[in-house]
Scaffold this active site. Structure first.
Site, PDB file in Angstrom:
ATOM      1  N   ASP A   1       0.985  -1.376   0.073  1.00  0.00           N
ATOM      2  CA  ASP A   1       0.183  -0.114   0.046  1.00  0.00           C
ATOM      3  C   ASP A   1       0.918   1.283  -0.026  1.00  0.00           C
ATOM      4  O   ASP A   1       2.260   0.961   0.450  1.00  0.00           O
ATOM      5  CB  ASP A   1      -0.960   0.088   1.299  1.00  0.00           C
ATOM      6  CG  ASP A   1      -1.909   1.046   1.580  1.00  0.00           C
ATOM      7  OD1 ASP A   1      -2.522   1.869   0.657  1.00  0.00           O
ATOM      8  OD2 ASP A   1      -1.620   1.749   2.544  1.00  0.00           O
ATOM      9  N   LEU A   2       0.289   2.458  -0.294  1.00  0.00           N
ATOM     10  CA  LEU A   2       1.173   3.670  -0.331  1.00  0.00           C
ATOM     11  C   LEU A   2       1.054   4.324   0.997  1.00  0.00           C
ATOM     12  O   LEU A   2       2.079   4.598   1.888  1.00  0.00           O
ATOM     13  CB  LEU A   2       0.787   4.483  -1.512  1.00  0.00           C
ATOM     14  CG  LEU A   2       1.714   5.496  -1.897  1.00  0.00           C
ATOM     15  CD1 LEU A   2       3.162   5.389  -1.990  1.00  0.00           C
ATOM     16  CD2 LEU A   2       1.119   6.580  -2.846  1.00  0.00           C
ATOM     17  N   ASP A   3      -0.035   5.052   1.100  1.00  0.00           N
ATOM     18  CA  ASP A   3       0.014   6.145   2.178  1.00  0.00           C
ATOM     19  C   ASP A   3      -0.039   5.116   3.506  1.00  0.00           C
ATOM     20  O   ASP A   3      -0.980   4.413   3.845  1.00  0.00           O
ATOM     21  CB  ASP A   3      -1.542   6.741   2.051  1.00  0.00           C
ATOM     22  CG  ASP A   3      -1.735   7.697   3.127  1.00  0.00           C
ATOM     23  OD1 ASP A   3      -0.829   8.478   4.096  1.00  0.00           O
ATOM     24  OD2 ASP A   3      -2.764   7.922   3.606  1.00  0.00           O
TER      25      ASP A   3
ATOM     26  N   THR B   1       1.320  10.276   3.751  1.00  0.00           N
ATOM     27  CA  THR B   1       0.744  11.335   3.051  1.00  0.00           C
ATOM     28  C   THR B   1      -0.543  11.725   3.507  1.00  0.00           C
ATOM     29  O   THR B   1      -1.176  12.750   3.319  1.00  0.00           O
ATOM     30  CB  THR B   1       0.134  11.050   1.355  1.00  0.00           C
ATOM     31  OG1 THR B   1      -0.113   9.576   1.330  1.00  0.00           O
ATOM     32  CG2 THR B   1       1.440  11.054   0.500  1.00  0.00           C
TER      33      THR B   1
ATOM     34  N   LYS C   1      -8.705   6.990   6.235  1.00  0.00           N
ATOM     35  CA  LYS C   1      -7.293   6.415   5.369  1.00  0.00           C
ATOM     36  C   LYS C   1      -7.716   5.042   4.604  1.00  0.00           C
ATOM     37  O   LYS C   1      -8.444   4.339   5.324  1.00  0.00           O
ATOM     38  CB  LYS C   1      -6.441   5.747   6.831  1.00  0.00           C
ATOM     39  CG  LYS C   1      -5.707   7.174   7.406  1.00  0.00           C
ATOM     40  CD  LYS C   1      -4.638   6.663   8.365  1.00  0.00           C
ATOM     41  CE  LYS C   1      -3.810   7.813   8.846  1.00  0.00           C
ATOM     42  NZ  LYS C   1      -3.079   7.646  10.139  1.00  0.00           N
TER      43      LYS C   1
ATOM     44  N   SER D   1      -2.612   0.703  -4.335  1.00  0.00           N
ATOM     45  CA  SER D   1      -3.043   1.969  -3.684  1.00  0.00           C
ATOM     46  C   SER D   1      -4.539   2.240  -3.876  1.00  0.00           C
ATOM     47  O   SER D   1      -4.727   2.165  -5.182  1.00  0.00           O
ATOM     48  CB  SER D   1      -2.118   2.949  -3.698  1.00  0.00           C
ATOM     49  OG  SER D   1      -2.655   4.279  -3.283  1.00  0.00           O
ATOM     50  N   ALA D   2      -5.415   2.941  -2.975  1.00  0.00           N
ATOM     51  CA  ALA D   2      -6.513   3.519  -3.554  1.00  0.00           C
ATOM     52  C   ALA D   2      -6.366   4.964  -4.049  1.00  0.00           C
ATOM     53  O   ALA D   2      -7.417   5.392  -4.603  1.00  0.00           O
ATOM     54  CB  ALA D   2      -7.325   3.660  -2.196  1.00  0.00           C
TER      55      ALA D   2
ATOM     56  N   LYS E   1     -11.136  -0.901  -1.670  1.00  0.00           N
ATOM     57  CA  LYS E   1     -10.785  -1.835  -0.352  1.00  0.00           C
ATOM     58  C   LYS E   1     -12.029  -1.510   0.512  1.00  0.00           C
ATOM     59  O   LYS E   1     -12.452  -0.333   0.567  1.00  0.00           O
ATOM     60  CB  LYS E   1      -9.433  -1.398   0.208  1.00  0.00           C
ATOM     61  CG  LYS E   1      -8.099  -1.491  -0.595  1.00  0.00           C
ATOM     62  CD  LYS E   1      -6.960  -0.788  -0.044  1.00  0.00           C
ATOM     63  CE  LYS E   1      -5.870  -0.687  -0.801  1.00  0.00           C
ATOM     64  NZ  LYS E   1      -4.731   0.166  -0.430  1.00  0.00           N
TER      65      LYS E   1
ATOM     66  N   GLU F   1      -0.130  -3.193   4.599  1.00  0.00           N
ATOM     67  CA  GLU F   1      -1.069  -2.412   4.637  1.00  0.00           C
ATOM     68  C   GLU F   1      -1.517  -1.684   5.997  1.00  0.00           C
ATOM     69  O   GLU F   1      -0.974  -2.391   6.997  1.00  0.00           O
ATOM     70  CB  GLU F   1      -2.648  -3.187   4.275  1.00  0.00           C
ATOM     71  CG  GLU F   1      -3.304  -2.928   3.109  1.00  0.00           C
ATOM     72  CD  GLU F   1      -3.686  -1.528   3.083  1.00  0.00           C
ATOM     73  OE1 GLU F   1      -3.803  -0.805   3.856  1.00  0.00           O
ATOM     74  OE2 GLU F   1      -4.203  -1.189   1.749  1.00  0.00           O
ATOM     75  N   ASP F   2      -1.849  -0.465   6.035  1.00  0.00           N
ATOM     76  CA  ASP F   2      -1.850   0.180   7.346  1.00  0.00           C
ATOM     77  C   ASP F   2      -3.369   0.439   7.728  1.00  0.00           C
ATOM     78  O   ASP F   2      -3.708   0.787   8.731  1.00  0.00           O
ATOM     79  CB  ASP F   2      -1.196   1.502   7.341  1.00  0.00           C
ATOM     80  CG  ASP F   2      -1.919   2.638   6.391  1.00  0.00           C
ATOM     81  OD1 ASP F   2      -2.471   2.301   5.245  1.00  0.00           O
ATOM     82  OD2 ASP F   2      -2.354   3.763   6.989  1.00  0.00           O
TER      83      ASP F   2
HETATM   84  P1  B16 Z   1      -6.285  10.169  -3.736  1.00  0.00           P
HETATM   85  P2  B16 Z   1      -3.666   4.411   0.081  1.00  0.00           P
HETATM   86  C1  B16 Z   1      -5.181   6.162   0.199  1.00  0.00           C
HETATM   87  O1  B16 Z   1      -3.998   5.767  -0.095  1.00  0.00           O
HETATM   88  C2  B16 Z   1      -5.220   7.186   1.148  1.00  0.00           C
HETATM   89  O2  B16 Z   1      -4.939   6.255   2.528  1.00  0.00           O
HETATM   90  C3  B16 Z   1      -6.703   7.736   1.667  1.00  0.00           C
HETATM   91  O3  B16 Z   1      -6.574   8.670   2.842  1.00  0.00           O
HETATM   92  C4  B16 Z   1      -6.873   8.504   0.330  1.00  0.00           C
HETATM   93  O4  B16 Z   1      -8.335   9.128   0.429  1.00  0.00           O
HETATM   94  C5  B16 Z   1      -6.955   7.762  -0.839  1.00  0.00           C
HETATM   95  O5  B16 Z   1      -5.690   7.114  -0.805  1.00  0.00           O
HETATM   96  C6  B16 Z   1      -7.241   8.545  -2.152  1.00  0.00           C
HETATM   97  O6  B16 Z   1      -6.365   9.370  -2.542  1.00  0.00           O
HETATM   98  O7  B16 Z   1      -7.281  11.550  -3.382  1.00  0.00           O
HETATM   99  O8  B16 Z   1      -4.930  10.702  -3.730  1.00  0.00           O
HETATM  100  O9  B16 Z   1      -6.793   9.639  -4.802  1.00  0.00           O
HETATM  101  O10 B16 Z   1      -3.514   4.341   1.653  1.00  0.00           O
HETATM  102  O11 B16 Z   1      -4.834   3.317  -0.567  1.00  0.00           O
HETATM  103  O12 B16 Z   1      -2.118   4.295  -0.575  1.00  0.00           O
HETATM  104 MG    MG Z   2      -2.606   3.172   3.387  1.00  0.00          MG
END
Ligand code: B16
Ligand code: MG
Length: 217
Positions: free
Chosen positions: A9-11, A17, A45, A114-115, A145, A169-170
């Site tokens: 996962d990224l964030d 972020t 998140k 990542s989302a 997810k 994953e977090d």
């Molecule tokens: P964006 P992850 C997610 O990243 C974030 O945790 C979540 O807070 C955010 O709303 C989502 O990405 C969408 O991000 O606005 O940049 O498309 O944890 O899945 O890497």
């Molecule tokens: Mg995450």
């Protein structure tokens, strides 16, 4: 033959972020007169941008036209991207490069799942893009997810069967997605929150390379 794949996962796993998402959501919330705290941001998140705005508007008891909704989505993202612009390698979370470099040395395929629709530019900013064989992000999935779609696409692109993939994953929804994909889940963060994960670590500083070796088939 490569039989094990690693999906990150990224964030919250590679970079934090969430602090920038918070600042951008907070600015919009203030503008709309909606109370929004760091605790509220925890619920965002791993959640898609669209769903985050739906939750924010529910918190404020607001219902809006789809045009207005889309305009706020764009506004929030533009503010978020101003923060992303300032990112560099110093924002990579502790000991992540140690693990990524080790896997790269061993020629183990890695994917990002990542989302975020901004995953690629963020990886470019922190100079980690070259580690990943494939990036599956919020622009490529139809189901968020806890649906396993993002990780199943990643496994498919790596050419590794899901049961031989390990997901870091977090977010609770991310662990649920990895488990639903029948993958091995590694929770990064509070073990009591991510208790459904197969393994738990507070952060990458706790991860020994012998643990990584034990996951590789
Ligand atoms: P964006 P992850 C997610 O990243 C974030 O945790 C979540 O807070 C955010 O709303 C989502 O990405 C969408 O991000 O606005 O940049 O498309 O944890 O899945 O890497
Ligand atoms: Mg995450």
């Amino acid at each position: 033959m490569k039989t094990t794949g690693f999906i990150f996962d990224l964030d919250g796993v590679i970079v934090d972020t969430a602090k920038y998402h918070y600042l951008a959501w907070k600015k919009l919330a203030d503008q709309l007169g909606i109370e929004f705290s760091k605790e509220d941001n925890e619920n965002f998140k791993g959640v898609s941008r669209k769903r985050c705005l739906e939750i924010l508007l529910e918190m404020g008891g607001l219902s809006v036209t789809s045009e207005q909704f889309d305009a706020w989505l764009v506004e929030k993202n533009e503010d978020y991207l101003l923060y992303i612009e300032t990112m560099d390698e110093t924002e990579i979370l502790a000991d992540v490069p140690r693990v990524l470099s080790y896997l790269k040395e061993k020629n183990i395929p890695m994917a990002l799942g990542s989302a975020s629709k901004n995953a690629k530019p963020i990886l470019e900013k922190v100079q980690l893009l070259s580690y990943f064989e494939t990036i599956v992000d919020g622009t490529q999935v139809t189901k968020a997810k806890p649906d396993p779609e993002v990780f199943l696409i990643a496994a498919n692109r790596l050419g590794i069967s899901p049961e031989h993939c390990i997901v870091f994953e977090d977010a609770l929804a991310g662990i649920a997605a990895a488990n639903a994909a029948k993958m091995i889940s590694v929770g990064i963060g509070e073990a009591d929150v991510l208790s459904d994960a197969h393994y738990n670590f507070k952060d990458f500083t706790e991860i020994n390379l012998s643990f990584i070796d034990s996951l590789i088939q």
